[in-house]
Enzyme design. Structure first.
Site, PDB file in Angstrom:
ATOM      1  N   GLU A 133      39.435  30.242  50.917  1.00  0.00           N
ATOM      2  CA  GLU A 133      39.751  31.647  50.594  1.00  0.00           C
ATOM      3  C   GLU A 133      40.215  31.712  49.152  1.00  0.00           C
ATOM      4  O   GLU A 133      40.881  30.783  48.699  1.00  0.00           O
ATOM      5  CB  GLU A 133      40.960  32.138  51.418  1.00  0.00           C
ATOM      6  N   LYS A 135      42.587  32.274  46.192  1.00  0.00           N
ATOM      7  CA  LYS A 135      44.050  32.336  46.112  1.00  0.00           C
ATOM      8  C   LYS A 135      44.362  33.531  45.214  1.00  0.00           C
ATOM      9  O   LYS A 135      44.170  33.476  43.992  1.00  0.00           O
ATOM     10  CB  LYS A 135      44.616  31.038  45.527  1.00  0.00           C
ATOM     11  N   ASP A 137      46.277  36.137  43.040  1.00  0.00           N
ATOM     12  CA  ASP A 137      47.458  35.990  42.191  1.00  0.00           C
ATOM     13  C   ASP A 137      48.282  37.270  42.245  1.00  0.00           C
ATOM     14  O   ASP A 137      48.203  38.123  41.367  1.00  0.00           O
ATOM     15  CB  ASP A 137      46.996  35.701  40.756  1.00  0.00           C
ATOM     16  N   TYR A 245      45.736  37.366  54.975  1.00  0.00           N
ATOM     17  CA  TYR A 245      45.181  36.010  55.105  1.00  0.00           C
ATOM     18  C   TYR A 245      46.022  35.085  55.994  1.00  0.00           C
ATOM     19  O   TYR A 245      45.700  33.908  56.142  1.00  0.00           O
ATOM     20  CB  TYR A 245      44.976  35.367  53.729  1.00  0.00           C
ATOM     21  N   LYS A 333      44.140  24.676  42.533  1.00  0.00           N
ATOM     22  CA  LYS A 333      44.368  25.625  41.431  1.00  0.00           C
ATOM     23  C   LYS A 333      43.217  25.569  40.413  1.00  0.00           C
ATOM     24  O   LYS A 333      42.643  24.500  40.173  1.00  0.00           O
ATOM     25  CB  LYS A 333      45.673  25.265  40.712  1.00  0.00           C
ATOM     26  N   CYS A 438      27.522  43.183   5.463  1.00  0.00           N
ATOM     27  CA  CYS A 438      28.851  43.407   6.010  1.00  0.00           C
ATOM     28  C   CYS A 438      28.816  44.603   6.968  1.00  0.00           C
ATOM     29  O   CYS A 438      28.344  45.677   6.582  1.00  0.00           O
ATOM     30  CB  CYS A 438      29.826  43.669   4.869  1.00  0.00           C
ATOM     31  N   CYS A 441      31.032  47.617   5.218  1.00  0.00           N
ATOM     32  CA  CYS A 441      30.639  48.377   4.024  1.00  0.00           C
ATOM     33  C   CYS A 441      29.147  48.280   3.706  1.00  0.00           C
ATOM     34  O   CYS A 441      28.675  48.948   2.803  1.00  0.00           O
ATOM     35  CB  CYS A 441      31.466  47.922   2.826  1.00  0.00           C
ATOM     36  N   CYS A 462      31.422  38.888   2.935  1.00  0.00           N
ATOM     37  CA  CYS A 462      31.037  40.157   2.327  1.00  0.00           C
ATOM     38  C   CYS A 462      31.264  40.008   0.823  1.00  0.00           C
ATOM     39  O   CYS A 462      32.295  39.502   0.388  1.00  0.00           O
ATOM     40  CB  CYS A 462      31.916  41.266   2.891  1.00  0.00           C
ATOM     41  N   CYS A 468      35.268  46.989  -0.023  1.00  0.00           N
ATOM     42  CA  CYS A 468      35.003  46.970   1.420  1.00  0.00           C
ATOM     43  C   CYS A 468      36.276  47.375   2.166  1.00  0.00           C
ATOM     44  O   CYS A 468      37.326  46.771   1.990  1.00  0.00           O
ATOM     45  CB  CYS A 468      34.572  45.566   1.824  1.00  0.00           C
TER      46      CYS A 468
HETATM   47  S1  IVH Z   1      48.385  30.863  52.784  1.00  0.00           S
HETATM   48  C1  IVH Z   1      51.696  28.851  55.133  1.00  0.00           C
HETATM   49  N1  IVH Z   1      46.349  32.012  51.596  1.00  0.00           N
HETATM   50  O1  IVH Z   1      49.919  31.481  47.400  1.00  0.00           O
HETATM   51  C2  IVH Z   1      50.751  29.222  54.080  1.00  0.00           C
HETATM   52  N2  IVH Z   1      48.421  31.931  50.454  1.00  0.00           N
HETATM   53  O2  IVH Z   1      51.435  28.936  46.870  1.00  0.00           O
HETATM   54  C3  IVH Z   1      50.861  30.593  53.623  1.00  0.00           C
HETATM   55  N3  IVH Z   1      48.365  33.054  48.265  1.00  0.00           N
HETATM   56  O3  IVH Z   1      52.925  32.178  49.049  1.00  0.00           O
HETATM   57  C4  IVH Z   1      50.077  30.904  52.456  1.00  0.00           C
HETATM   58  N4  IVH Z   1      46.285  33.706  48.340  1.00  0.00           N
HETATM   59  O4  IVH Z   1      51.661  34.109  47.884  1.00  0.00           O
HETATM   60  C5  IVH Z   1      47.646  31.653  51.502  1.00  0.00           C
HETATM   61  N5  IVH Z   1      44.465  33.044  50.692  1.00  0.00           N
HETATM   62  C6  IVH Z   1      45.757  32.694  50.595  1.00  0.00           C
HETATM   63  C7  IVH Z   1      46.535  33.023  49.482  1.00  0.00           C
HETATM   64  C8  IVH Z   1      47.860  32.607  49.423  1.00  0.00           C
HETATM   65  C9  IVH Z   1      47.392  33.712  47.638  1.00  0.00           C
HETATM   66  C10 IVH Z   1      49.722  32.838  47.699  1.00  0.00           C
HETATM   67  C11 IVH Z   1      50.837  33.246  48.627  1.00  0.00           C
HETATM   68  C12 IVH Z   1      51.572  31.971  48.901  1.00  0.00           C
HETATM   69  C13 IVH Z   1      51.234  31.147  47.697  1.00  0.00           C
HETATM   70  C14 IVH Z   1      51.361  29.682  48.015  1.00  0.00           C
END
Ligand code: IVH
Length: 720
Positions: A133, A135, A137, A245, A333, A438, A441, A462, A468
């Site tokens: 999934e 992640k 932000d 999620y 990450k 340029c 100009c 230029c 210019c």
């Molecule tokens: S699972 C027990 N799934 O990442 C596990 N976390 O570093 C619960 N986050 O606190 C987290 N997308 O704020 C999970 N698809 C995803 C996520 C996700 C973002 C964040 C969330 C979590 C942090 C963990």
């Protein structure tokens, strides 16, 4: 004083070389430092260090603890997030909201799968499904539904206790207040991420900018600040969204796999991220990661990695938790200094000295917490796929509008395009044609031949100089900048505003602003964002800078190749502004003579001298100079010479490359200390000071019996 105040203080220290006491001190400081960063990130939504730096420090902390098991009692790593703020009522999480362990490379993926298989004792012929999934932000939140009604919405806080933000959460349009399914579990706690769309973030920032307010750094921090606002109307106006999620307490079993639960969530009206996959092999997982990394800039929300979760809930139960993270999930990450994104356009910017720099306008991408929209493409050859030697780079691939490119952003350095993916390039895409005129100009832009190297410059410039607009504006901005005239109040886009309104056309106009304003010739108050107070402050800072030393004055003119040091050397030679003006006269009569006069000062290179002289040969520059001198008093260059030093009265010659300072600086210092600096060795020379690669002067010194000393001896002579 504390030795550890910056990230670099921890990173450059060799932990293993420290004494036991120092080790304890180091670790305590590192822990405190990390906690301070956590606190500002989670409580105040501000990051003082980059994500890359944070990850490095955290990894260092973990490594030290693993390698030094005798250091006990550190539970920092087991804590998540931060204590909830007192602004909100607290909510205790019945099932703690945990964090994820991170991995940063592909090896980590293999190790994760291996660890899970080993723990479950799975035979090699048994399949292990892993859900990937994005992640997201943002910030995590939990939503408690009782009999289908949204009862409580809370933040994660420190994992055990969060903040009750129910009213704020109810303003989020894609969070249902009621789940209509009659079979919904009596207690249902849905967890996920609250985020702000990139497009809404940019719109908000544009609005802030228009209103002259401070802009926000990134969507995550803004989302966090917006959700945890005491005024619910502010949260509402910020348009936040939610992806489900995970879950906490559920009063009955609802499915056998993570993926099936997500499907149920969708049926109940929650958004589940569409890029959620079931993977069967290591290769599938890597592909899911690479695909997400490639498309992430085109999504309207920020991702900072990919989360892998064991799909079977029975396996998840068996795997359980290790300290505060699940054994059944891990976060992979994205690299914190690199990203892939698309070039939407290529813009040519014209610098103060006329250089044409290609800048890629990008699909915005968040690199380590900073939203990057522009990156330099360096020069024409780089776009074509050639290096400065004319050799092919990137297998000769050129860069075009519409291409996917790799960007690097590290520290404060301007983001750079470093590579291109041409495999998905559209058939009808066109090579980028670098302009030969340029764009500001319209004058021809040329690549000069460097006479000493015999090579054509990689930079196109230029040729119209101060005719210019872009160069005029660049020069004006340079003129007021800190190392130049240091006139405060022209920051941001102010100079552009004054230039575009025609109130300032050349440097001299800066000093007549106040008079023209009081005589009604111009109306500064009509400019956007300008009021009485800012205008009077500006006048005050201009008036404080009506007198300047010759070297600063010359530097402020922004002549090519004349930086702070060269400006000083020229000023020492000229000594006064009157001499500078008579040089102008001399050039018109006999340019060669003027050149010779300068060449005798061997601290100055030929390129510098000709650049200076050709500036003085240009009538427009002279008129600018004369207008400026009507308002600015230029003070003579007086060198304070100390009489009683180890070298006063001696005749010295310098040669070679110096490490601790430039040769010109060394010479100037010698003069200040009362020595006479000459360019060639004779019997009257007292001493030759040599840097690296001194050349033939050493031999001549020996022939004349002149004492030779190196840089180290020179420094000790100066008592440095
Ligand atoms: S699972 C027990 N799934 O990442 C596990 N976390 O570093 C619960 N986050 O606190 C987290 N997308 O704020 C999970 N698809 C995803 C996520 C996700 C973002 C964040 C969330 C979590 C942090 C963990």
């Amino acid at each position: 004083m504390n030795k550890y105040t910056h990230t670099s203080d921890f990173l450059r220290n060799k932990f293993d070389d420290l004494s036991d006491l120092e080790k304890v001190d180091f670790l305590q400081n590192l822990e405190d430092y990390l906690k301070r960063q956590d606190s500002s990130y989670y409580q105040n939504n501000i990051s003082y260090i980059t994500d890359a730096e944070y990850d490095k420090l955290k990894a260092l902390y973990e490594k030290i603890l693993t390698n030094n098991p005798y250091i006990k009692g550190k539970d920092y790593l087991n804590s998540v997030g931060h204590k909830p703020s007192d602004k909100f009522e607290k909510v205790s999480h019945k099932i703690p909201m945990l964090s994820l362990s991170n991995i940063f490379d592909r090896n980590g993926v293999g190790e994760f799968i291996e660890r899970v298989r080993r723990y479950l004792s799975l035979d090699s012929n048994v399949n292990l499904e892993i859900v990937s999934e994005p992640k997201i932000d943002g910030l995590s939140a939990t939503l408690i539904y009782i009999n289908g009604n949204l009862h409580i919405g809370a933040t994660r806080g420190d994992g055990s206790q969060g903040e009750n933000v129910t009213q704020n959460i109810k303003t989020i349009s894609n969070i249902p207040h009621k789940i209509e399914d009659p079979n919904v579990p009596e207690i249902l706690e849905i967890r996920g991420e609250i985020y702000m769309k990139k497009s809404d973030f940019f719109e908000l920032n544009e609005r802030m900018q228009k209103e002259g307010k401070q802009t926000y750094v990134n969507p995550r921090n803004t989302a966090s600040g917006s959700l945890r606002h005491l005024d619910v109307n502010v949260t509402k106006s910020r348009k936040l969204y939610f992806f489900a999620y995970a879950w906490g307490e559920i009063s009955c079993n609802i499915a056998d796999s993570h993926f099936e639960v997500l499907d149920l969530f969708k049926g109940w009206g929650f958004d589940v991220n569409p890029y959620t996959n079931i993977n069967y092999t290591y290769e599938d997982i890597i592909k899911s990661y690479d695909d997400l990394n490639e498309i992430r800039s085109s999504l309207d929300y920020d991702l900072d990695g990919v989360v892998y979760k064991v799909n079977s809930l029975a396996y998840q139960d068996r795997l359980g938790f290790i300290s505060r993270s699940p054994r059944w999930a891990i976060a992979h990450k994205f690299e914190s200094e690199k990203a892939i994104t698309k070039i939407l356009d290529i813009e040519i910017q014209v610098g103060r000295t006329g250089s044409l720099t290609p800048v890629a306008k990008l699909e915005p991408v968040n690199i380590g917490g900073v939203v990057v929209k522009n990156a330099t493409l360096h020069n024409e050859d780089f776009i074509k796929g050639l290096n400065s030697e004319g050799e092919s780079i990137r297998d000769g691939a050129d860069i075009r509008i519409g291409d996917q490119v790799h960007i690097i952003r590290s520290g404060d350095v301007i983001p750079k395009v470093v590579d291109v993916n041409i495999k998905d390039r559209k058939k009808d895409s066109q090579a980028f044609i670098f302009p030969e005129n340029c764009p500001i100009c319209g004058s021809p832009a040329k690549r000069e031949l460097n006479e000493s190297s015999g090579k054509v410059s990689s930079v196109r410039r230029c040729t119209s100089g101060l005719y210019c607009n872009s160069q005029v504006l660049g020069s004006l901005e340079f003129f007021v900048s800190r190392d130049a005239m240091n006139i405060e109040g022209f920051g941001g886009k102010s100079m552009e505003l004054f230039y575009e309104s025609g109130f300032i056309k050349e440097p001299g106009d800066i000093y007549t602003l106040q008079t023209r304003q009081s005589q009604g010739e111009i109306d500064i108050l009509s400019l956007e964002g300008w009021g009485e107070l800012s205008m009077n402050n500006l006048f005050q800072s201009i008036n404080q800078r009506r007198s300047v030393s010759l070297d600063k004055f010359i530097y402020s003119l922004g002549i090519r190749h004349i930086g702070v040091n060269n400006a000083k050397l020229i000023s020492h030679q000229l000594a006064s502004i009157e001499n500078l003006l008579s040089t102008v006269e001399n050039i018109t009569h006999d340019p060669n003579d003027a050149l010779q006069a300068f060449i005798q000062n061997d601290g100055l290179g030929k390129v510098v001298i000709s650049s200076f002289l050709s500036f003085l040969q240009n009538n427009k520059n002279i008129s600018i100079l004369q207008n400026l001198l009507k308002s600015v008093r230029v003070t003579d260059m007086v060198m304070e010479i100390s009489e009683d030093t180890a070298i006063s009265g001696l005749s010295l010659v310098f040669t070679g490359k110096f490490n601790s300072m430039s040769r010109s600086e060394a010479k100037e210092q010698a003069e200040r200390m009362g020595a006479k600096v000459l360019s060639s060795i004779s019997a009257r020379t007292d001493m030759l000071v040599i840097g690296e690669d001194p050349g033939s002067k050493v031999k001549r010194a020996q022939e004349h019996g002149v004492k030779v000393i190196d840089e180290k001896e020179w420094l000790s002579l100066l008592d440095i």
